[in-house]
Scaffold this motif. Sequence first.
Motif, PDB file in Angstrom:
ATOM      1  N   PHE A   3       0.854  -1.187   0.000  1.00 24.56           N
ATOM      2  CA  PHE A   3       0.000   0.000   0.000  1.00 24.56           C
ATOM      3  C   PHE A   3       0.889   1.236   0.000  1.00 24.56           C
ATOM      4  N   VAL A   4       0.269   2.407  -0.108  1.00 24.16           N
ATOM      5  CA  VAL A   4       0.992   3.671  -0.060  1.00 24.16           C
ATOM      6  C   VAL A   4       0.331   4.555   0.994  1.00 24.16           C
ATOM      7  N   ALA A   5       1.101   5.021   1.950  1.00 23.80           N
ATOM      8  CA  ALA A   5       0.592   5.961   2.958  1.00 23.80           C
ATOM      9  C   ALA A   5       0.889   7.381   2.495  1.00 23.80           C
ATOM     10  N   ILE A   6      -0.039   8.290   2.775  1.00 24.69           N
ATOM     11  CA  ILE A   6       0.109   9.661   2.269  1.00 24.69           C
ATOM     12  C   ILE A   6      -0.346  10.666   3.319  1.00 24.69           C
ATOM     13  N   ASP A   7       0.253  11.851   3.278  1.00 25.17           N
ATOM     14  CA  ASP A   7      -0.172  12.926   4.180  1.00 25.17           C
ATOM     15  C   ASP A   7       0.044  14.266   3.488  1.00 25.17           C
ATOM     16  N   ILE A  81      -3.658   0.865  -3.101  1.00 20.00           N
ATOM     17  CA  ILE A  81      -4.457   1.113  -1.900  1.00 20.00           C
ATOM     18  C   ILE A  81      -3.740   2.207  -1.108  1.00 20.00           C
ATOM     19  N   ILE A  82      -4.437   3.278  -0.807  1.00 18.96           N
ATOM     20  CA  ILE A  82      -3.861   4.415  -0.113  1.00 18.96           C
ATOM     21  C   ILE A  82      -4.306   4.391   1.346  1.00 18.96           C
ATOM     22  N   MET A  91      -8.077  12.815   1.448  1.00 16.18           N
ATOM     23  CA  MET A  91      -8.734  12.555   0.165  1.00 16.18           C
ATOM     24  C   MET A  91      -9.478  13.805  -0.322  1.00 16.18           C
ATOM     25  N   GLY A  92     -10.022  14.571   0.626  1.00 15.58           N
ATOM     26  CA  GLY A  92     -10.652  15.835   0.255  1.00 15.58           C
ATOM     27  C   GLY A  92      -9.643  16.815  -0.310  1.00 15.58           C
ATOM     28  N   VAL A  93      -8.455  16.858   0.305  1.00 18.11           N
ATOM     29  CA  VAL A  93      -7.378  17.716  -0.198  1.00 18.11           C
ATOM     30  C   VAL A  93      -6.993  17.310  -1.611  1.00 18.11           C
ATOM     31  N   LEU A  94      -6.837  16.017  -1.826  1.00 18.43           N
ATOM     32  CA  LEU A  94      -6.450  15.531  -3.150  1.00 18.43           C
ATOM     33  C   LEU A  94      -7.501  15.887  -4.199  1.00 18.43           C
ATOM     34  N   GLN A  95      -8.758  15.621  -3.909  1.00 22.55           N
ATOM     35  CA  GLN A  95      -9.813  15.885  -4.875  1.00 22.55           C
ATOM     36  C   GLN A  95      -9.921  17.372  -5.194  1.00 22.55           C
ATOM     37  N   GLU A  96      -9.871  18.214  -4.166  1.00 23.41           N
ATOM     38  CA  GLU A  96     -10.022  19.651  -4.393  1.00 23.41           C
ATOM     39  C   GLU A  96      -8.811  20.211  -5.137  1.00 23.41           C
ATOM     40  N   SER A  97      -7.631  19.699  -4.853  1.00 23.91           N
ATOM     41  CA  SER A  97      -6.433  20.154  -5.550  1.00 23.91           C
ATOM     42  C   SER A  97      -6.489  19.778  -7.029  1.00 23.91           C
ATOM     43  N   LEU A  98      -7.001  18.602  -7.331  1.00 21.63           N
ATOM     44  CA  LEU A  98      -7.128  18.179  -8.731  1.00 21.63           C
ATOM     45  C   LEU A  98      -8.142  19.046  -9.474  1.00 21.63           C
ATOM     46  N   PRO A 106      -7.347   9.774 -10.448  1.00 22.04           N
ATOM     47  CA  PRO A 106      -6.960   8.434 -10.898  1.00 22.04           C
ATOM     48  C   PRO A 106      -7.751   7.380 -10.125  1.00 22.04           C
ATOM     49  N   ILE A 107      -7.648   6.163 -10.550  1.00 21.43           N
ATOM     50  CA  ILE A 107      -8.346   5.069  -9.873  1.00 21.43           C
ATOM     51  C   ILE A 107      -7.451   4.515  -8.768  1.00 21.43           C
ATOM     52  N   PHE A 108      -7.978   4.463  -7.567  1.00 21.16           N
ATOM     53  CA  PHE A 108      -7.285   3.838  -6.446  1.00 21.16           C
ATOM     54  C   PHE A 108      -8.318   3.524  -5.369  1.00 21.16           C
ATOM     55  N   GLU A 109      -7.896   2.821  -4.336  1.00 24.16           N
ATOM     56  CA  GLU A 109      -8.739   2.570  -3.173  1.00 24.16           C
ATOM     57  C   GLU A 109      -8.026   3.140  -1.951  1.00 24.16           C
ATOM     58  N   TYR A 110      -8.799   3.481  -0.919  1.00 23.97           N
ATOM     59  CA  TYR A 110      -8.151   4.060   0.256  1.00 23.97           C
ATOM     60  C   TYR A 110      -8.833   3.629   1.555  1.00 23.97           C
ATOM     61  N   GLY A 111      -8.004   3.561   2.590  1.00 31.92           N
ATOM     62  CA  GLY A 111      -8.489   3.236   3.913  1.00 31.92           C
ATOM     63  C   GLY A 111      -7.910   4.218   4.916  1.00 31.92           C
ATOM     64  N   CYS A 112      -8.378   4.145   6.151  1.00 28.91           N
ATOM     65  CA  CYS A 112      -8.009   5.112   7.182  1.00 28.91           C
ATOM     66  C   CYS A 112      -7.311   4.419   8.353  1.00 28.91           C
ATOM     67  N   SER A 113      -6.059   4.805   8.618  1.00 29.25           N
ATOM     68  CA  SER A 113      -5.318   4.197   9.725  1.00 29.25           C
ATOM     69  C   SER A 113      -5.908   4.595  11.086  1.00 29.25           C
ATOM     70  N   TYR A 114      -6.601   5.716  11.137  1.00 30.32           N
ATOM     71  CA  TYR A 114      -7.286   6.104  12.372  1.00 30.32           C
ATOM     72  C   TYR A 114      -8.380   5.082  12.712  1.00 30.32           C
ATOM     73  N   ARG A 115      -9.188   4.737  11.722  1.00 29.23           N
ATOM     74  CA  ARG A 115     -10.271   3.770  11.948  1.00 29.23           C
ATOM     75  C   ARG A 115      -9.716   2.373  12.230  1.00 29.23           C
ATOM     76  N   ILE A 116      -8.615   2.036  11.554  1.00 24.33           N
ATOM     77  CA  ILE A 116      -7.971   0.748  11.798  1.00 24.33           C
ATOM     78  C   ILE A 116      -7.467   0.691  13.245  1.00 24.33           C
ATOM     79  N   ALA A 117      -6.803   1.760  13.691  1.00 19.58           N
ATOM     80  CA  ALA A 117      -6.260   1.798  15.046  1.00 19.58           C
ATOM     81  C   ALA A 117      -7.365   1.687  16.105  1.00 19.58           C
ATOM     82  N   LYS A 118      -8.514   2.311  15.860  1.00 21.42           N
ATOM     83  CA  LYS A 118      -9.631   2.237  16.805  1.00 21.42           C
ATOM     84  C   LYS A 118     -10.105   0.794  16.998  1.00 21.42           C
TER      85      LYS A 118
END
Length: 306
Positions: A3-7, A81-82, A91-98, A106-118
Amino acid sequence: MDFVAIDFETANSLRSSVCSVGMVQVKNGKIYREVQSLINPLSEFHYYNTKIHGISEYMVHDAPTFEEFWPDLKNMIEGQIIIAHNASFDMGVLQESLRQFHEPSPIFEYGCSYRIAKKVWPQLYNHKLSTVANYLGISLRHHDALEDARAAAIITIEAMQNTQTNSVKQLAKLHNVKINSSIQTKKQIPSARKSKADIAIEFLEPVNTELNSKHPFYGAQIVFTGRMQSMTRPKAAQLAVNCGAVCKGTVDYQTNYLVVGDNDLAKYIQGIKSTKMQKVEGMIKQGLPIEIVGEQDFLRLVRYYP
């Protein structure tokens, strides 16, 4: 376990004001590649944001814009997978910047490490990135884009090891955490979106009361594109308005000049063109009298009085 982590870090409250990005590519459960870049948001920095991440307007003066950096970012995330901590924000930042330069997602899937950690460590009193990182012994300089992305990556790796799962999707399925698909935005009509800087220049008024009707910019409609080296876009627009010009954020059939920042002019000569440049070229081919002017020529013109 790929996967790829992004910030992202932003310059102000606008999600399109990216000033830094960090990406961490994970392959077979191990960090494989890290990428970090400052980004010139072409908009103002708010004191509060700078206080959080320490990035100022001066620091990004020579950095690429989001549009310039996008090919590198896209190459890392497309088809992947992001992971991001509080992914809805990133993801909001990415969409608005585009949307700012009319680029479809582009096509990708994404998950949230915050929700995973919970789900994996429910005993923690909260699941902020700093809290989870501290619990797992992850070194973190919070609000540095690369450090935050790396922490999100390690949290996800630790969660997979903790639950003996072999992929983000398997981990998400085990804990009923949703993996989302990227929002597929259609190519936008160029005139439909404007940056904050473009909107601001449309409300400028001349600071001098006597205008020279013989000045080449008197009564002209001017649009700016790209990053200028000598000054910000609003400052350049004010110089033009002081000569009697009307500055606008988008190109239309009344545009007389497209002013191109020196960095982007060099790319233009190499065939790399912004959306505004492409539109102006098409209008010139139709016989419309629009001139493309480089930054230095623009500066000479605003000081020209016959």
